[in-house]
Each structure stands twice: as structure tokens, then as C-alpha cells.
Design a protein around this motif. Structure first.
Motif, PDB file in Angstrom:
ATOM      1  N   ARG A  97       0.869  -1.174   0.000  1.00  8.97           N
ATOM      2  CA  ARG A  97       0.000   0.000   0.000  1.00  8.97           C
ATOM      3  C   ARG A  97       0.907   1.224   0.000  1.00  8.97           C
ATOM      4  O   ARG A  97       1.472   1.582   1.030  1.00  8.97           O
ATOM      5  CB  ARG A  97      -0.895   0.034   1.227  1.00  8.97           C
ATOM      6  CG  ARG A  97      -1.859  -1.125   1.295  1.00  8.97           C
ATOM      7  CD  ARG A  97      -2.754  -1.014   2.504  1.00  8.97           C
ATOM      8  NE  ARG A  97      -3.350  -2.301   2.789  1.00  8.97           N
ATOM      9  CZ  ARG A  97      -3.777  -2.681   3.969  1.00  8.97           C
ATOM     10  NH1 ARG A  97      -3.675  -1.871   5.011  1.00  8.97           N
ATOM     11  NH2 ARG A  97      -4.310  -3.870   4.143  1.00  8.97           N
ATOM     12  N   GLY A  98       1.057   1.823  -1.146  1.00  6.29           N
ATOM     13  CA  GLY A  98       1.979   2.948  -1.268  1.00  6.29           C
ATOM     14  C   GLY A  98       3.397   2.461  -1.074  1.00  6.29           C
ATOM     15  O   GLY A  98       3.841   1.525  -1.735  1.00  6.29           O
ATOM     16  N   THR A  99       4.112   3.048  -0.125  1.00  2.00           N
ATOM     17  CA  THR A  99       5.498   2.651   0.116  1.00  2.00           C
ATOM     18  C   THR A  99       5.626   1.559   1.171  1.00  2.00           C
ATOM     19  O   THR A  99       6.717   1.054   1.394  1.00  2.00           O
ATOM     20  CB  THR A  99       6.347   3.865   0.568  1.00  2.00           C
ATOM     21  OG1 THR A  99       5.766   4.409   1.750  1.00  2.00           O
ATOM     22  CG2 THR A  99       6.402   4.923  -0.507  1.00  2.00           C
ATOM     23  N   TRP A 100       4.525   1.197   1.829  1.00  2.00           N
ATOM     24  CA  TRP A 100       4.583   0.213   2.904  1.00  2.00           C
ATOM     25  C   TRP A 100       3.965  -1.110   2.488  1.00  2.00           C
ATOM     26  O   TRP A 100       3.071  -1.164   1.651  1.00  2.00           O
ATOM     27  CB  TRP A 100       3.870   0.734   4.152  1.00  2.00           C
ATOM     28  CG  TRP A 100       4.502   1.968   4.699  1.00  2.00           C
ATOM     29  CD1 TRP A 100       3.955   3.221   4.723  1.00  2.00           C
ATOM     30  CD2 TRP A 100       5.801   2.091   5.281  1.00  2.00           C
ATOM     31  NE1 TRP A 100       4.829   4.113   5.289  1.00  2.00           N
ATOM     32  CE2 TRP A 100       5.984   3.449   5.642  1.00  2.00           C
ATOM     33  CE3 TRP A 100       6.836   1.200   5.526  1.00  2.00           C
ATOM     34  CZ2 TRP A 100       7.140   3.919   6.241  1.00  2.00           C
ATOM     35  CZ3 TRP A 100       7.992   1.669   6.127  1.00  2.00           C
ATOM     36  CH2 TRP A 100       8.136   3.009   6.474  1.00  2.00           C
ATOM     37  N   VAL A 101       4.424  -2.168   3.145  1.00  2.00           N
ATOM     38  CA  VAL A 101       3.859  -3.503   2.922  1.00  2.00           C
ATOM     39  C   VAL A 101       3.212  -3.950   4.226  1.00  2.00           C
ATOM     40  O   VAL A 101       3.794  -3.801   5.307  1.00  2.00           O
ATOM     41  CB  VAL A 101       4.950  -4.509   2.490  1.00  2.00           C
ATOM     42  CG1 VAL A 101       4.350  -5.893   2.310  1.00  2.00           C
ATOM     43  CG2 VAL A 101       5.636  -4.049   1.212  1.00  2.00           C
ATOM     44  N   TYR A 102       2.004  -4.477   4.109  1.00  3.64           N
ATOM     45  CA  TYR A 102       1.251  -4.975   5.265  1.00  3.64           C
ATOM     46  C   TYR A 102       1.219  -6.502   5.197  1.00  3.64           C
ATOM     47  O   TYR A 102       1.002  -7.088   4.133  1.00  3.64           O
ATOM     48  CB  TYR A 102      -0.168  -4.412   5.271  1.00  3.64           C
ATOM     49  CG  TYR A 102      -0.192  -2.947   5.616  1.00  3.64           C
ATOM     50  CD1 TYR A 102      -0.511  -2.529   6.900  1.00  3.64           C
ATOM     51  CD2 TYR A 102       0.139  -1.978   4.670  1.00  3.64           C
ATOM     52  CE1 TYR A 102      -0.507  -1.184   7.236  1.00  3.64           C
ATOM     53  CE2 TYR A 102       0.144  -0.629   4.997  1.00  3.64           C
ATOM     54  CZ  TYR A 102      -0.177  -0.253   6.276  1.00  3.64           C
ATOM     55  OH  TYR A 102      -0.165   1.080   6.621  1.00  3.64           O
ATOM     56  N   TYR A 103       1.400  -7.123   6.343  1.00  5.81           N
ATOM     57  CA  TYR A 103       1.463  -8.584   6.430  1.00  5.81           C
ATOM     58  C   TYR A 103       0.301  -9.121   7.253  1.00  5.81           C
ATOM     59  O   TYR A 103      -0.111  -8.527   8.243  1.00  5.81           O
ATOM     60  CB  TYR A 103       2.790  -9.015   7.079  1.00  5.81           C
ATOM     61  CG  TYR A 103       3.951  -8.753   6.162  1.00  5.81           C
ATOM     62  CD1 TYR A 103       4.373  -9.728   5.261  1.00  5.81           C
ATOM     63  CD2 TYR A 103       4.605  -7.530   6.166  1.00  5.81           C
ATOM     64  CE1 TYR A 103       5.420  -9.481   4.389  1.00  5.81           C
ATOM     65  CE2 TYR A 103       5.656  -7.275   5.300  1.00  5.81           C
ATOM     66  CZ  TYR A 103       6.054  -8.260   4.414  1.00  5.81           C
ATOM     67  OH  TYR A 103       7.087  -8.010   3.553  1.00  5.81           O
ATOM     68  N   ARG A 104      -0.227 -10.270   6.792  1.00  2.00           N
ATOM     69  CA  ARG A 104      -1.306 -10.984   7.465  1.00  2.00           C
ATOM     70  C   ARG A 104      -0.922 -12.459   7.569  1.00  2.00           C
ATOM     71  O   ARG A 104      -0.397 -13.032   6.613  1.00  2.00           O
ATOM     72  CB  ARG A 104      -2.603 -10.907   6.653  1.00  2.00           C
ATOM     73  CG  ARG A 104      -3.298  -9.575   6.656  1.00  2.00           C
ATOM     74  CD  ARG A 104      -4.534  -9.578   5.759  1.00  2.00           C
ATOM     75  NE  ARG A 104      -4.277 -10.010   4.394  1.00  2.00           N
ATOM     76  CZ  ARG A 104      -3.631  -9.290   3.473  1.00  2.00           C
ATOM     77  NH1 ARG A 104      -3.152  -8.124   3.763  1.00  2.00           N
ATOM     78  NH2 ARG A 104      -3.458  -9.758   2.256  1.00  2.00           N
ATOM     79  N   ALA A 105      -1.188 -13.042   8.707  1.00  2.00           N
ATOM     80  CA  ALA A 105      -0.957 -14.477   8.879  1.00  2.00           C
ATOM     81  C   ALA A 105      -1.982 -15.249   8.065  1.00  2.00           C
ATOM     82  O   ALA A 105      -3.086 -14.754   7.802  1.00  2.00           O
ATOM     83  CB  ALA A 105      -1.070 -14.857  10.351  1.00  2.00           C
ATOM     84  N   ARG A 106      -1.642 -16.443   7.682  1.00  2.00           N
ATOM     85  CA  ARG A 106      -2.574 -17.341   7.002  1.00  2.00           C
ATOM     86  C   ARG A 106      -3.037 -18.364   8.039  1.00  2.00           C
ATOM     87  O   ARG A 106      -2.404 -19.391   8.246  1.00  2.00           O
ATOM     88  CB  ARG A 106      -1.891 -18.012   5.821  1.00  2.00           C
ATOM     89  CG  ARG A 106      -1.465 -16.984   4.759  1.00  2.00           C
ATOM     90  CD  ARG A 106      -0.906 -17.612   3.537  1.00  2.00           C
ATOM     91  NE  ARG A 106      -1.989 -18.307   2.835  1.00  2.00           N
ATOM     92  CZ  ARG A 106      -1.764 -19.249   1.917  1.00  2.00           C
ATOM     93  NH1 ARG A 106      -0.542 -19.592   1.613  1.00  2.00           N
ATOM     94  NH2 ARG A 106      -2.774 -19.834   1.322  1.00  2.00           N
ATOM     95  N   PRO A 107      -4.158 -18.050   8.730  1.00  2.00           N
ATOM     96  CA  PRO A 107      -4.607 -18.889   9.846  1.00  2.00           C
ATOM     97  C   PRO A 107      -4.828 -20.351   9.479  1.00  2.00           C
ATOM     98  O   PRO A 107      -4.556 -21.235  10.293  1.00  2.00           O
ATOM     99  CB  PRO A 107      -5.912 -18.244  10.300  1.00  2.00           C
ATOM    100  CG  PRO A 107      -5.934 -16.898   9.693  1.00  2.00           C
ATOM    101  CD  PRO A 107      -5.034 -16.922   8.500  1.00  2.00           C
ATOM    102  N   ALA A 108      -5.294 -20.629   8.277  1.00  2.00           N
ATOM    103  CA  ALA A 108      -5.547 -22.021   7.900  1.00  2.00           C
ATOM    104  C   ALA A 108      -4.245 -22.822   7.867  1.00  2.00           C
ATOM    105  O   ALA A 108      -4.214 -23.985   8.277  1.00  2.00           O
ATOM    106  CB  ALA A 108      -6.253 -22.087   6.547  1.00  2.00           C
ATOM    107  N   VAL A 109      -3.179 -22.210   7.405  1.00  2.00           N
ATOM    108  CA  VAL A 109      -1.888 -22.895   7.378  1.00  2.00           C
ATOM    109  C   VAL A 109      -1.404 -23.137   8.805  1.00  2.00           C
ATOM    110  O   VAL A 109      -0.940 -24.228   9.137  1.00  2.00           O
ATOM    111  CB  VAL A 109      -0.846 -22.087   6.570  1.00  2.00           C
ATOM    112  CG1 VAL A 109       0.527 -22.736   6.654  1.00  2.00           C
ATOM    113  CG2 VAL A 109      -1.282 -21.948   5.122  1.00  2.00           C
ATOM    114  N   LEU A 110      -1.540 -22.122   9.658  1.00  2.00           N
ATOM    115  CA  LEU A 110      -1.127 -22.282  11.055  1.00  2.00           C
ATOM    116  C   LEU A 110      -1.938 -23.375  11.743  1.00  2.00           C
ATOM    117  O   LEU A 110      -1.402 -24.156  12.533  1.00  2.00           O
ATOM    118  CB  LEU A 110      -1.261 -20.956  11.807  1.00  2.00           C
ATOM    119  CG  LEU A 110      -0.342 -19.835  11.323  1.00  2.00           C
ATOM    120  CD1 LEU A 110      -0.629 -18.546  12.083  1.00  2.00           C
ATOM    121  CD2 LEU A 110       1.112 -20.227  11.433  1.00  2.00           C
TER     122      LEU A 110
END
Length: 125
Positions: A97-110
């Protein structure tokens, strides 16, 4: 050109059902072991384990790299390397998003990794 690992792909990553029975109940098939090993390997590094914890526990389900980097005494490129490893192992998704990167966990994999490591109580123990 560096070889990139394919994202972790199991039967159905969105399903709540585990991919396979726990280790304590049944031998892990070779194909399943080969699929899961990169995720476990990625989590085997203390920095990546901490990053994964920060991402998975982030309020709102996601966190900006700008909030992850200051938590460590490491350079930005080193943090980026660790985040790329988590992403390539299929543990997190990333969105620029613009100059930043946002991270989300993949709960199904966990959930699938956790299910494999589940130890069920047995009679007499």
C-alpha cells in the motif's frame, strides 16, 4: 536469478479441517512432509518466529512492516529477507500500500501445522 519456493499448498488451506492426522497418531506421508517442511523450517529461526508472532497477534489481523522493523536490532533488508522467507513458506500474505507492505498471517496454514503437532492425551499417561 534466485529460485523461489512455491507457496505452501495443501489440500484446502481455507478449510478448518487439518491436513493430516497428528504425528502421534500416524506416520506423515513423504509428500505431506515435503510440503510442510518449508513452513517449519521458516519458523525454526528465532527472528522469523518472533515476526510470525507479531504478525499473527496483530490487532486487526495485519501489521505494517514499518511497525515490525523497529522491534529488532537488524537492518531493513535483513527484516525484509525474513519476511520474504515467511511469505515464500506460505505462512503470511503481503499487500503493498503505497510505500509500505502490510502482512497478514494465514490462519488455515497455522491450524494445519498445529494439528500435525497436536498431542492427544491417551489413557494411562
Amino acid at each position: 536469478m534466485p529460485k523461489r519456493a512455491a507457496p505452501l499448498s495443501l489440500v484446502d488451506l481455507t478449510a478448518d479441517a487439518p491436513c493430516c492426522p497428528p504425528l502421534t497418531r500416524q506416520r506423515v506421508p513423504a509428500g505431506t512432509a515435503a510440503t510442510l517442511a518449508p513452513a517449519f523450517k521458516a519458523l525454526g529461526d528465532p527472528i522469523r518466529l518472533q515476526l510470525m508472532s507479531m504478525i499473527a497477534s496483530a490487532e486487526g489481523g495485519e501489521i505494517c512492516v514499518c511497525d515490525l522493523t523497529p522491534a529488532f536490532d537488524l537492518t531493513g533488508p535483513t527484516i525484509s529477507h525474513h519476511l520474504r522467507t515467511l511469505r515464500e513458506a506460505g505462512l503470511v500474505d503481503a499487500e503493498r500500500r503505497g510505500t509500505w507492505v502490510y502482512y497478514r498471517a494465514r490462519p488455515a496454514v497455522l491450524r494445519q501445522l498445529a494439528a500435525l503437532l497436536t498431542v492427544e492425551p491417551t489413557a494411562g499417561r
